[in-house]
Design an enzyme around this catalytic site. Structure first.
Site, PDB file in Angstrom:
ATOM      1  N   GLU A 310       0.816  -1.215   0.000  1.00 22.97           N
ATOM      2  CA  GLU A 310       0.000   0.000   0.000  1.00 22.97           C
ATOM      3  C   GLU A 310       0.849   1.264   0.000  1.00 22.97           C
ATOM      4  OE1 GLU A 310      -2.726  -0.693   3.303  1.00 22.97           O
ATOM      5  OE2 GLU A 310      -4.044  -1.803   1.958  1.00 22.97           O
ATOM      6  N   ASP A 389      -8.743  -8.802   3.483  1.00 20.91           N
ATOM      7  CA  ASP A 389      -8.535  -7.728   4.447  1.00 20.91           C
ATOM      8  C   ASP A 389      -9.710  -7.587   5.415  1.00 20.91           C
ATOM      9  OD1 ASP A 389      -7.453  -5.594   5.716  1.00 20.91           O
ATOM     10  OD2 ASP A 389      -7.770  -4.142   4.111  1.00 20.91           O
ATOM     11  N   GLU A 411      -3.231 -12.329  12.704  1.00 21.34           N
ATOM     12  CA  GLU A 411      -3.642 -10.944  12.961  1.00 21.34           C
ATOM     13  C   GLU A 411      -5.159 -10.872  12.833  1.00 21.34           C
ATOM     14  OE1 GLU A 411      -1.392  -7.653  11.101  1.00 21.34           O
ATOM     15  OE2 GLU A 411      -3.318  -6.701  10.689  1.00 21.34           O
ATOM     16  N   GLU A 417     -13.245  -2.163  11.243  1.00 22.43           N
ATOM     17  CA  GLU A 417     -13.073  -1.417   9.995  1.00 22.43           C
ATOM     18  C   GLU A 417     -14.120  -1.779   8.946  1.00 22.43           C
ATOM     19  OE1 GLU A 417      -9.194  -1.906   8.271  1.00 22.43           O
ATOM     20  OE2 GLU A 417      -9.761  -0.898   6.416  1.00 22.43           O
ATOM     21  N   TRP A 566      -7.134  -2.423  -6.743  1.00 21.71           N
ATOM     22  CA  TRP A 566      -7.032  -2.864  -5.343  1.00 21.71           C
ATOM     23  C   TRP A 566      -7.311  -4.351  -5.160  1.00 21.71           C
ATOM     24  CZ3 TRP A 566      -4.891  -0.048  -1.538  1.00 21.71           C
ATOM     25  CH2 TRP A 566      -4.711   1.315  -1.786  1.00 21.71           C
TER      26      TRP A 566
HETATM   27  C1  GCV Z   1      -2.841   0.510   8.414  1.00 25.46           C
HETATM   28  C2  GCV Z   1      -6.185  -1.984   5.212  1.00 25.46           C
HETATM   29  C3  GCV Z   1      -6.614  -0.736   5.908  1.00 25.46           C
HETATM   30  C4  GCV Z   1      -5.459   0.218   6.095  1.00 25.46           C
HETATM   31  C5  GCV Z   1      -4.371  -0.514   6.889  1.00 25.46           C
HETATM   32  C6  GCV Z   1      -3.979  -1.761   6.110  1.00 25.46           C
HETATM   33  C7  GCV Z   1      -2.973  -2.601   6.859  1.00 25.46           C
HETATM   34  O1  GCV Z   1      -5.850  -1.721   3.904  1.00 25.46           O
HETATM   35  O2  GCV Z   1      -7.651  -0.133   5.196  1.00 25.46           O
HETATM   36  O3  GCV Z   1      -5.909   1.345   6.788  1.00 25.46           O
HETATM   37  O4  GCV Z   1      -3.266   0.307   7.078  1.00 25.46           O
HETATM   38  O5  GCV Z   1      -5.119  -2.563   5.907  1.00 25.46           O
HETATM   39  O6  GCV Z   1      -3.396  -3.543   7.517  1.00 25.46           O
HETATM   40  O7  GCV Z   1      -1.806  -2.315   6.786  1.00 25.46           O
END
Ligand code: GCV
Length: 841
Positions: A310, A389, A411, A417, A566
């Site tokens: 990312e 995710d 994790e 989220e 994505w």
């Molecule tokens: C901290 C997802 C989330 C991001 C997060 C990422 C990760 O893409 O939307 O905000 O970044 O996961 O776990 O690194």
């Protein structure tokens, strides 16, 4: 008159007995450590508890243990335990490590084999007195034993005789916080950071210390305090003393400090012109950096790394591997006993969406499986539980079965989220249980994920559990008063993944709301239903949470997943839906699993319905194991989910008077909102699929809302209609707004139904960039008014902002006018979607 008095008094007492006692307000700050006085009868069984407490040994953690026991017993039993220096000539509570206890109670350790953070609770005769012993190999184990003892009292369990041994499943039980140094939290939904503000560690770390106590009470022993999208400043020399202050706040609770680091730090803050992990200058930089850090924080736990993901820089810059990057840092930490959690969340977010073979789900395995055995022993690969995710449902990541010679950790995500951001109730332990119990078929006999990450399956030296939590400054830590059940559940499962989600829900409710049977039964039930409920009105059949993946990850946004790099694709089109990940015709992802698992997912026939669309592309008319077509399932599940969300609200309302006022009211507010927002989800998803598939709902519900009056169809003054994007996030694709310079706008409708009592649902848009005012009048009478000031993740009208105001108990007659007045504020233009008018029974 006087002769009536006794009667009146009796009547009053009788009335009071019927009305549940008003319970005093609570903020939720104490979470599950409330230590409220026990009922008299329950307290009686602890009358024989020793009066004195002897602490063998002396350390910050042991002193916390003693203080906690005194605090808890005082709260629940109203007695202050006496601190004794030596064993008194009477029974006592003894706290200490095995080595400290050896002299007093010989043989205790050898009789009770324990390691790491395990503990023993036992009643035992010591010098002629029946003592209560809390013993452990480590100070931290003693602290955990004290929390376990207090938990028994809170649940009114008997302590005599006592013989309880507990041992954590895995050595590493951590939480990650995604806090930025400016005080904001990435994916945090409960106020600003408890650690940072304005670029520095907070001056007042009271909350950080309180958080460490909560973590300790559920057996968490490490906490990474900053965002994995790490600001390199955390490693600057001036910053290290600030970190040391957080470590000081954690230390009394046995929680070790960790930070997330940027692998390009040697270049960004170190003055080198490279961060190539194979360069000596770079390894020397890391070594020096950690030497400096450990001088200030001798018990520093280690670091978390997100790289090549990312937009973050990583070893790929130099054609190096994650093993190269992890090991250079691990070798600098090793002399100090530190570890590296290297995240497997490495993927390309610029995938070619037109290529049917491309698949983000494959990335973690593709990147890490070839490196198995190449990571140092103090590196742990931190693997998100699913391959995408944190969606509302995903299969287990195949990488868990793909690393036999590498330490692993799972994790999980406590911060919701993709599961309602704590505006929606979504208790996740039932989902985590499915993940942890999933058999990877990675060896002889069962190899569930929980055994792999604990290091048991592949005989690894270490491993464990990590959860992204993101608590904030909100008094109740996570925003929704019921959301802390997820943190509690995470800790309990990290300690003992064999626990049942039902038992966890019950425990949490008892600790958080007391032992009233109705309360415990109702809240446990609500928690246990909530994940499936949320799944039903958001993401069906493993398609993922059908949310706006390019923005907030909150409200509906079906199409946002598609036609971008994505890779959260569900491939829904006119003909059908789902990602073909089979080996035969799809991306080949299924082959990352061990053969028995791969065989199951390869075939439509053996793929469970709830993951069907994750693995297969099927026509909407495909018949599920349930006997329904996919499209009808989508419609039905969304209607069921919305009904169940309404039912969660009703269940909560049945507890009025049984819960303290503040927590009752705050939870009620969120559940009312959730019930309304579930309808927004239902309508958006159903309408999108109805339009895209061209197949109608066989039950005739989708697109037909008999009690609904669209705002754009009302008589408007000042208000103007506009198209909402995406169209399905507003009823009929349109809404109305009061655009300045207009100030006081109104929309009026004439009621044409039969006379009677009604309830009005006003659907409006509550953005976070203004506080519009609304008034509702029936005829000339104002029946409700409010300010749209919720802090939803929305700066424009649409699915994130859409909110319902319910106005109950209104008498309407044919011909009555219902007028809604809106006054805009800031960039929020008092937008309105529709009104629904429901007859009350
Ligand atoms: C901290 C997802 C989330 C991001 C997060 C990422 C990760 O893409 O939307 O905000 O970044 O996961 O776990 O690194």
């Amino acid at each position: 008159m006087p002769r009536f008095r006794p009667l009146l008094v009796c009547a009053a007492l009788w009335f009071l007995a019927l009305v549940p006692a008003r319970v005093r307000a609570e903020t939720g700050a104490e979470a599950w450590l409330r230590y409220r006085p026990l009922q008299e009868e329950a307290a009686r069984q602890y009358e024989s508890l020793p009066a004195g407490i002897v602490l063998l040994g002396d350390s910050l953690v042991l002193r916390s243990a003693r203080g906690e026991l005194i605090r808890g017993v005082r709260g629940m039993l109203g007695r202050t335990l006496r601190e004794e220096r030596d064993l008194p000539p009477e029974k006592a509570i003894l706290l200490g490590t095995f080595s400290e206890m050896k002299a007093l109670v010989p043989g205790l350790e050898s009789r009770n084999k324990l390691h790491d953070d395990g503990f023993l609770l036992a009643t035992q005769n010591v010098h002629g007195f029946d003592c209560l012993i809390v013993a452990a190999p480590t100070d931290r184990g003693v602290l955990y034993g004290v929390f376990a003892l207090l938990a028994k009292i809170a649940r009114n369990e008997s302590l005599s005789p006592l013989q309880d041994i507990q041992q954590p499943a895995a050595p590493l039980r951590w939480v990650d916080e995604w806090d930025n140094l400016d005080g904001r939290i990435e994916r945090g939904y409960a106020g600003p950071s408890i650690f940072f503000e304005n670029g520095n560690v907070r001056a007042d770390l009271t909350r950080a210390a309180e958080y460490a106590r909560l973590l300790a009470s559920i057996g968490i022993n490490g906490c990474a305090i900053n965002n994995v999208n790490a600001n390199p400043r955390v490693l600057e020399n001036e910053f290290l003393p600030q970190l040391a202050r957080v470590a000081d706040a954690f230390r009394p609770w046995g929680v070790r400090l960790s930070i997330a680091v940027d692998v390009s730090s040697p270049q960004l803050i170190g003055g080198l012109n490279t961060f190539d992990p194979l360069e000596t200058r770079v390894s020397e930089w890391w070594a020096k950096k950690f030497n400096d850090l450990y001088r200030l924080i001798p018990d520093f736990a280690g670091v978390v790394v997100k790289a090549d993901s990312e937009g973050r820089l990583g070893p790929a810059t130099y054609g190096r591997t994650p093993a190269d990057a992890a090991n250079v840092i691990a070798r600098a930490l090793r002399p100090h006993g530190g570890i590296v959690f290297y995240r497997a969340f490495v993927y390309n977010h610029h995938l070619d969406w037109q290529n049917p073979k491309h698949d983000r789900a494959k990335a973690a395995y593709d990147n890490f499986h070839p490196l198995d055995g190449k990571f140092d022993d103090n590196v742990i690969i931190q693997i998100k539980h699913g391959p995408i995710d944190f969606q509302v449902r995903e299969p287990v990541s195949p990488l868990f079965g793909g690393l036999e010679k590498t330490n692993e950790a799972i994790e999980l995500q406590v911060t919701q989220e993709y599961t309602g951001q704590q505006w929606h109730l979504c208790f996740l332990p039932p989902m985590w249980k499915e993940v942890l119990d999933f058999d990877l078929h990675a060896g002889d006999g069962p190899t569930p994920v929980k055994d792999v990450v604990s290091g048991k399956t592949f005989h690894r030296p270490t491993g464990g559990f990590v959860a992204v939590v993101n608590v904030g400054m909100d008094a109740n830590w996570l925003g929704h008063p019921l959301a802390m059940a997820n943190l509690f559940g995470y800790g309990r499962l990290a300690w003992n993944p064999d626990l049942d989600a039902k038992e966890i829900a019950k425990e949490w409710t008892q600790f958080t709301f007391g032992n009233d049977t109705l309360v415990v039964r109702t809240i446990s039930q609500m928690l246990l239903e909530s994940w499936h409920t949320y799944e039903r009105y958001t993401g069906p059949l493993g398609a993922g949470t059908l949310t706006d993946i390019l923005g907030s990850h909150y409200g509906p946004g079906v199409e946002s997943s598609e036609r971008n790099g994505w890779g959260q694709w569900h491939r829904a089109g006119h003909e059908g839906i789902g990602m073909d990940r089979t080996a035969a015709t799809g991306t080949g992802y299924v082959d990352q699993y061990r053969p028995p698992v791969a065989r199951m997912y390869e075939l439509l026939r053996t793929t469970p319905d709830d993951l069907l669309l994750f693995f297969h592309h099927v026509p909407y008319t495909y018949i599920l194991h349930s006997g329904k077509t996919v499209i009808q399932h989508i419609y039905d599940s969304h209607y069921e989910g919305a009904e169940q969300a309404a039912n969660l609200l009703q269940q909560w309302q049945s507890l009025a008077g049984h819960i303290d006022e503040d927590r009752y009211a705050e939870t009620l507010k969120r559940l009312e909102y959730q019930a309304g927002h579930a309808i927004v989800w239902r309508d958006a998803v159903c309408n999108w699929f109805s339009r895209t598939s061209g197949i109608v709902d066989e039950r005739g519900r989708v697109g037909h809302y008999p009690s609904r009056v669209e705002a754009e169809g009302m008589q408007l003054q000042g208000y103007v209609p506009f198209n909402v994007l995406p169209a399905e996030t507003a009823s009929g694709g349109q809404a109305i707004e009061c655009v300045p310079p207009a100030r006081d706008c109104s929309a009026t409708l004439r009621f044409a139904g039969a006379a009677g009592w009604y309830e009005l649902d006003v659907e409006y848009f509550d953005q976070n960039n203004g506080k519009s005012k609304f008034r509702v009048l029936i005829g000339d009478q104002v029946v409700d008014e409010w300010i749209a000031d919720a802090l939803l993740p929305a700066s424009k009208p649409g699915g994130d902002a859409s909110t319902r105001r319910r106005i109950s108990g209104q008498a309407l007659r044919p011909g009555d006018t219902i007028r809604i007045e809106g006054t805009p504020d800031g960039e929020e233009f008092a937008a309105l979607d529709y009104v629904e008018i429901h007859k009350l029974p």
